[in-house]
Design a protein around this motif. Structure first.
Motif, short mmCIF file in Angstrom:
data_model
loop_
_atom_site.label_atom_id
_atom_site.label_comp_id
_atom_site.label_asym_id
_atom_site.label_seq_id
_atom_site.Cartn_x
_atom_site.Cartn_y
_atom_site.Cartn_z
N VAL A 43 0.81 -1.24 0.20
CA VAL A 43 0.06 0.11 0.10
C VAL A 43 0.90 1.32 0.11
O VAL A 43 0.54 2.30 -0.97
CB VAL A 43 -0.82 -0.10 1.30
N PHE A 44 1.80 1.31 0.96
CA PHE A 44 2.73 2.38 1.07
C PHE A 44 4.01 2.32 0.05
O PHE A 44 5.19 2.26 0.70
CB PHE A 44 2.97 2.70 2.57
N ARG A 45 3.79 2.55 -1.11
CA ARG A 45 4.95 2.62 -1.80
C ARG A 45 4.81 4.04 -2.90
O ARG A 45 3.87 4.77 -2.97
CB ARG A 45 4.86 1.43 -3.03
N GLY A 46 5.93 4.24 -3.69
CA GLY A 46 6.00 5.35 -4.39
C GLY A 46 6.16 6.61 -3.42
O GLY A 46 6.82 6.89 -2.47
N PRO A 47 5.21 7.53 -3.93
CA PRO A 47 4.92 8.80 -3.00
C PRO A 47 4.58 8.58 -1.79
O PRO A 47 4.70 9.50 -0.79
CB PRO A 47 3.95 9.76 -3.84
N LEU A 48 3.92 7.39 -1.42
CA LEU A 48 3.52 7.09 0.02
C LEU A 48 4.52 6.35 0.82
O LEU A 48 4.25 5.88 1.90
CB LEU A 48 2.03 6.38 -0.09
N GLU A 49 5.79 6.22 0.38
CA GLU A 49 6.77 5.36 1.13
C GLU A 49 7.28 5.87 2.40
O GLU A 49 7.64 5.12 3.31
CB GLU A 49 7.97 5.31 0.20
N LEU A 98 -5.52 7.70 -4.81
CA LEU A 98 -5.57 9.03 -4.04
C LEU A 98 -4.27 9.53 -3.97
O LEU A 98 -4.23 10.95 -3.86
CB LEU A 98 -5.81 8.43 -2.58
N ALA A 99 -3.00 8.88 -3.89
CA ALA A 99 -1.65 9.49 -4.11
C ALA A 99 -1.63 10.42 -5.29
O ALA A 99 -1.14 11.47 -5.55
CB ALA A 99 -0.69 8.48 -3.70
N VAL A 100 -2.07 9.90 -6.60
CA VAL A 100 -1.91 10.30 -7.79
C VAL A 100 -2.79 11.66 -7.81
O VAL A 100 -2.51 12.73 -8.30
CB VAL A 100 -2.54 9.37 -8.85
N SER A 167 2.77 -6.14 -6.66
CA SER A 167 4.08 -6.95 -6.23
C SER A 167 5.24 -6.38 -7.06
O SER A 167 6.22 -6.41 -6.69
CB SER A 167 3.80 -8.56 -6.51
N VAL A 168 4.85 -6.32 -8.48
CA VAL A 168 5.90 -5.82 -9.46
C VAL A 168 6.54 -4.33 -8.77
O VAL A 168 7.41 -4.27 -8.93
CB VAL A 168 5.26 -5.83 -10.83
N ARG A 169 5.74 -3.61 -8.55
CA ARG A 169 5.79 -2.27 -8.05
C ARG A 169 6.74 -2.44 -6.52
O ARG A 169 7.64 -1.77 -6.83
CB ARG A 169 4.73 -1.39 -7.88
N VAL A 170 6.59 -3.33 -5.79
CA VAL A 170 7.09 -3.36 -4.50
C VAL A 170 8.66 -4.05 -4.91
O VAL A 170 9.51 -3.34 -4.47
CB VAL A 170 6.26 -4.51 -3.73
N VAL A 171 8.81 -5.06 -5.84
CA VAL A 171 9.94 -5.46 -5.98
C VAL A 171 10.88 -4.55 -6.88
O VAL A 171 12.12 -4.43 -6.68
CB VAL A 171 9.84 -6.76 -6.89
N THR A 172 10.19 -4.03 -7.97
CA THR A 172 11.21 -3.30 -8.99
C THR A 172 10.98 -1.79 -8.78
O THR A 172 11.76 -0.81 -9.43
CB THR A 172 10.71 -3.50 -10.34
N GLY A 173 10.03 -1.12 -8.03
CA GLY A 173 9.72 0.14 -7.70
C GLY A 173 9.07 0.98 -8.96
O GLY A 173 9.21 2.23 -9.04
N THR A 174 8.68 -0.09 -9.96
CA THR A 174 8.11 0.59 -11.16
C THR A 174 6.87 -0.04 -11.24
O THR A 174 6.62 -1.00 -11.06
CB THR A 174 9.09 0.17 -12.24
N SER A 175 5.91 0.77 -11.65
CA SER A 175 4.52 0.46 -11.94
C SER A 175 4.51 -0.46 -13.21
O SER A 175 5.07 -0.21 -14.12
CB SER A 175 3.58 1.76 -12.04
#
Length: 263
Positions: A43-49, A98-100, A167-175
């Motif tokens: 849930v808390f990835r990207g701008p919400l990290e 919501l973050a976007v 899971s891809v976003r968590v592992v690679t940091g890319t959407s």
């Protein structure tokens, strides 16, 4: 007439139940902790990290509180309260949207975005809990029979897609988007999600060989041990592993989230 031989009492069966319950407690606890960590990172990835520590703490506290309440009040003796994958998939999609939206509005800090996400999750949890309590109170559960299978299948499929993309976003940091495919197929990204794919295949294979509730925690412990042994053999420190995206790096201190609300 000869006396009937008395049957053995239920003591052995009772001891077996006690042993199974004592053993299943740590197993459920380990899986719940792993789910809480995974869902917090989802849930808390990207701008919400910046809110990762708060998210993990909230997931752990929520799992502990719901587990105790369900164990003490549920009419099903085998019911266990823990984070659920479809719900977390919906939360992750909500948090990302919501973050976007907050970023597009401009002038919104990451901390404010995290506060909005936490308030949204808390509000949804209260509303859904009240609805389920009302359904149970009025005994309206039989109306669930009229929910069509395509609706249930579509919801499960959408939840699976959200979890896969997350899971891809968590592992690679890319959407996982068409625009981000060039970043996902890089050597660095493949090095990160290849072990995740291997672990998923190992877990699926182990479940086929031994269909038991102990498979997941055993494979998880083995996977963590192998990962740390590889890091140790390569001479990678904890800080380097966190910076490289191999271990969770929780920014800041984990403090009660509600204490930070207000002027």
């Amino acid at each position: 007439m000869a006396e009937a031989t008395p049957r053995p009492g239920p003591v052995p069966m009772r001891h077996a139940r006690i042993g199974a319950n004592v053993l299943s407690g740590p197993v459920v606890g380990l899986v719940t902790v792993a789910y809480s960590l995974s869902f917090g990172a989802l849930v808390f990835r990207g701008p919400l990290e910046v809110g990762l520590g708060v998210g993990i703490a909230a997931a752990l506290i929520g799992a502990a509180v719901s587990g105790v309440i369900v164990a003490l009040t549920s009419s099903f003796r085998t019911a266990i309260g823990a984070p659920d994958t479809p719900v977390i998939a919906v939360f992750s999609a909500l948090a990302a949207g919501l973050a976007v939206a907050l970023e597009a509005g401009g002038g919104v800090s990451a901390e404010t975005a995290v506060d909005h996400v936490m308030i949204s999750v808390m509000t949804i949890s209260i509303v859904v809990g009240a609805m389920l309590w009302f359904v149970g109170l009025r005994r309206l559960g039989h109306w669930l029979r009229f929910v069509p299978y395509p609706v249930i299948g579509g919801f499960v499929a959408a939840s699976g897609w959200f979890l896969s993309a997350g899971s891809v976003r968590v592992v690679t940091g890319t959407s996982l988007t068409v625009e981000g495919l060039d970043k996902i197929v890089t050597v660095e990204s493949v090095q990160h999600y290849a072990p995740a794919v291997l672990f998923a295949l190992a877990l699926a294979g182990a479940r086929r060989v031994w269909n038991s509730g102990y498979v997941m925690p055993l494979v998880m412990v083995a996977g963590m041990a192998v990962a740390h042994l590889v890091l140790l053999a390569s001479g990678t420190t904890i800080v380097e592993a966190q910076a490289g995206g191999w271990l969770l790096a929780v920014p800041g201190e984990v403090a009660p989230w509600i204490a930070g609300i207000g002027p």
